[in-house]
Scaffold this motif. Structure first.
Motif, short mmCIF file in Angstrom:
data_model
loop_
_atom_site.label_atom_id
_atom_site.label_comp_id
_atom_site.label_asym_id
_atom_site.label_seq_id
_atom_site.Cartn_x
_atom_site.Cartn_y
_atom_site.Cartn_z
N LYS A 72 48.43 38.95 36.61
CA LYS A 72 48.29 39.08 38.06
C LYS A 72 47.11 39.98 38.42
CE LYS A 72 52.82 37.98 39.77
NZ LYS A 72 54.08 38.43 40.35
N ILE A 73 46.43 39.58 39.47
CA ILE A 73 45.35 40.39 40.02
C ILE A 73 45.83 40.86 41.40
CG2 ILE A 73 44.27 38.32 41.05
CD1 ILE A 73 41.61 39.63 40.76
N THR A 74 45.51 42.10 41.74
CA THR A 74 45.83 42.55 43.09
C THR A 74 44.60 42.34 43.96
OG1 THR A 74 47.39 44.16 42.28
CG2 THR A 74 46.58 44.50 44.50
N LEU A 75 44.76 41.51 44.97
CA LEU A 75 43.64 41.21 45.85
C LEU A 75 43.26 42.45 46.66
CD1 LEU A 75 44.73 37.72 47.17
CD2 LEU A 75 43.45 38.33 45.14
N PRO A 76 42.04 42.46 47.20
CA PRO A 76 41.65 43.63 47.99
C PRO A 76 42.63 43.94 49.13
CG PRO A 76 39.74 42.31 47.49
CD PRO A 76 40.93 41.53 47.01
N ASN A 77 43.39 42.96 49.60
CA ASN A 77 44.35 43.25 50.67
C ASN A 77 45.70 43.72 50.13
OD1 ASN A 77 45.70 41.02 49.77
ND2 ASN A 77 45.26 39.73 51.53
N GLY A 78 45.80 43.89 48.80
CA GLY A 78 46.99 44.47 48.22
C GLY A 78 48.01 43.47 47.72
N THR A 79 47.75 42.16 47.86
CA THR A 79 48.71 41.14 47.43
C THR A 79 48.50 40.78 45.96
OG1 THR A 79 48.35 40.21 49.63
CG2 THR A 79 49.67 38.90 48.08
N PRO A 80 49.54 40.94 45.12
CA PRO A 80 49.37 40.49 43.73
C PRO A 80 49.46 38.97 43.64
CG PRO A 80 51.27 41.97 43.99
CD PRO A 80 50.86 41.51 45.36
N THR A 81 48.52 38.36 42.93
CA THR A 81 48.46 36.90 42.79
C THR A 81 48.11 36.59 41.35
OG1 THR A 81 47.55 36.81 45.02
CG2 THR A 81 47.37 34.81 43.73
N LEU A 82 48.65 35.50 40.81
CA LEU A 82 48.26 35.09 39.46
C LEU A 82 46.78 34.71 39.46
CD1 LEU A 82 51.24 32.77 38.40
CD2 LEU A 82 50.64 35.00 37.41
N TYR A 83 46.05 35.22 38.47
CA TYR A 83 44.63 34.87 38.37
C TYR A 83 44.43 33.37 38.44
CZ TYR A 83 42.56 39.37 36.96
OH TYR A 83 42.07 40.63 36.94
N GLY A 84 45.26 32.64 37.67
CA GLY A 84 45.09 31.20 37.56
C GLY A 84 45.33 30.45 38.86
N ASN A 85 46.07 31.06 39.78
CA ASN A 85 46.39 30.38 41.04
C ASN A 85 45.38 30.65 42.14
OD1 ASN A 85 48.69 29.53 39.88
ND2 ASN A 85 50.09 30.80 41.06
N TYR A 86 44.51 31.58 41.93
CA TYR A 86 43.71 32.07 43.02
C TYR A 86 42.38 31.30 43.09
CZ TYR A 86 42.01 35.58 46.32
OH TYR A 86 41.54 36.22 47.42
#
Ligand code: ZN
Length: 361
Positions: A72-86
């Motif tokens: 998971k990567i945490t986006l600059p807005n603070g939302t964790p998202t799977l790298y592969g999904n982003y």
């Protein structure tokens, strides 16, 4: 009369060349089409106008090379998202162009192993890795709700910093898509770029963004890369005292602290460059540049700002022998902890060599 027209970053009308390609996005087009719309983030065409296959924020070959699809990567807005999904909207044509112009060369350099990116920069300059990082920084922030928040603030209680964020995201976009319109990118349009060896132990990938400071840190294998996107190289000069004291490969934790110094230098820059785009009279030749004052001026070093950035870079703080997690967090926030140097300012050679920044930072 000059055969070219020069536009500031905040031009009112988008300029197109004779084939209809946008060579310069106006302020409002940039915000409405690229930041808030669902158009291709490179050319601005819509799904009605072109076939789309979308683009991973962190390119697919990086996800494969470092096994990141499930992380998971945490986006600059603070939302964790799977790298592969982003992914973000990108048309097929721009996606293939990006592969040809940037991804295949970057991928070859990373596969060539430690030192290959440094050798490339020494021989050919930093434009390739810099543009590639500008694309990642841009993609990380597009569709980020904080961007919209800033736009709202412009309408409501607008602040100078809100203007800055938009203006300079526009510049990152212009540089990142320069390959698409074959634009010349002058040295001053680029920012600081520092490539250095990282002794990662079992950590071979790291990514951290400093949104307000327009700074991106990436570790790919044993190579660390820091890019600042709106300083015309000023931050590199400001942090020379830090770089000169580093006496070997840094650990991943130390590399993040080094990125903090670059980010802070950029925030402390008082006379920011003014970026512009020249378009030739036939609108087929574009040059992106920046104008700087004779000397960069910086605010005085502020320990509180250093602490604020360190706290943000280490949301899960690395352990320090003899300190509780709370004590480490408080020390980081106060700007009193350095992983790079001891109390006498000497480089810490064997400190935290195996420490891994938290994946979700
Ligand atoms: Zn496109």
């Amino acid at each position: 009369m000059s055969p070219t027209s020069s536009y500031p970053a905040t031009t009112d009308v988008s300029i197109r060349n004779q084939t209809g390609e946008v060579v310069l996005f106006s302020w409002s087009d940039f915000v409405e089409t690229i930041c808030e719309g669902r158009a291709c983030f490179i050319c601005g065409r819509t799904r009605a106008e072109a076939a789309f296959n979308d683009e991973h924020i962190v390119p697919n070959w990086v996800l494969h090379a470092f096994d990141l699809h499930k992380l998971k990567i945490t986006l600059p807005n603070g939302t964790p998202t799977l790298y592969g999904n982003y992914t973000i909207p990108c048309c097929e044509r721009c996606n293939s162009e990006m592969s040809r112009a940037l991804e295949s060369d970057m991928s070859a350099l990373v596969k060539a192993g430690p030192g290959a990116i440094q050798d490339h920069v020494a021989a050919h300059g930093g434009l390739l890795p810099y543009t590639w990082m500008a694309l990642i920084f841009l993609k990380l922030h597009l569709n980020d709700r904080r961007m919209r928040m800033h736009l709202d603030r412009r309408k409501g209680d607008a602040t100078i910093s809100a203007d800055y964020v938009w203006e300079h995201m526009h510049h990152v976009h212009a540089v990142a898509r320069a390959f698409h319109i074959d634009a010349d990118v002058e040295l001053n349009a680029m920012g600081s770029m520092f490539v250095f060896p990282v002794d990662g132990g079992d950590c071979d990938f790291d990514l951290h963004t400093f949104t307000e400071a327009q700074t991106l840190y990436l570790q790919l294998g044993q190579t660390g890369m820091i890019a600042v996107f709106d300083d015309s190289h000023a931050a590199t000069n400001r942090v020379r005292w830090v770089i000169e004291r580093i006496m070997g490969a840094v650990s991943p934790v130390q590399a993040r602290e080094l990125a903090v110094h670059f980010a802070m230098a950029n925030l402390d820059l008082e006379n920011r460059p003014r970026f512009w785009t020249h378009v030739s009279a036939d609108r087929n030749h574009v040059t992106i540049g920046g104008t700087t004052d004779a000397a960069a001026i910086f605010r005085r070093y502020d320990r509180g700002l250093f602490g604020h950035l360190m706290e943000g870079a280490f949301r899960t703080p690395p352990p320090i022998l003899g300190k509780t997690t709370e004590e480490v967090m408080a020390g980081l926030a106060a700007g009193e902890i350095s992983f790079l140097f001891d109390a006498d300012g000497e480089f810490l050679h064997d400190h935290l060599q195996m420490s891994k920044p938290d994946e979700t930072n």
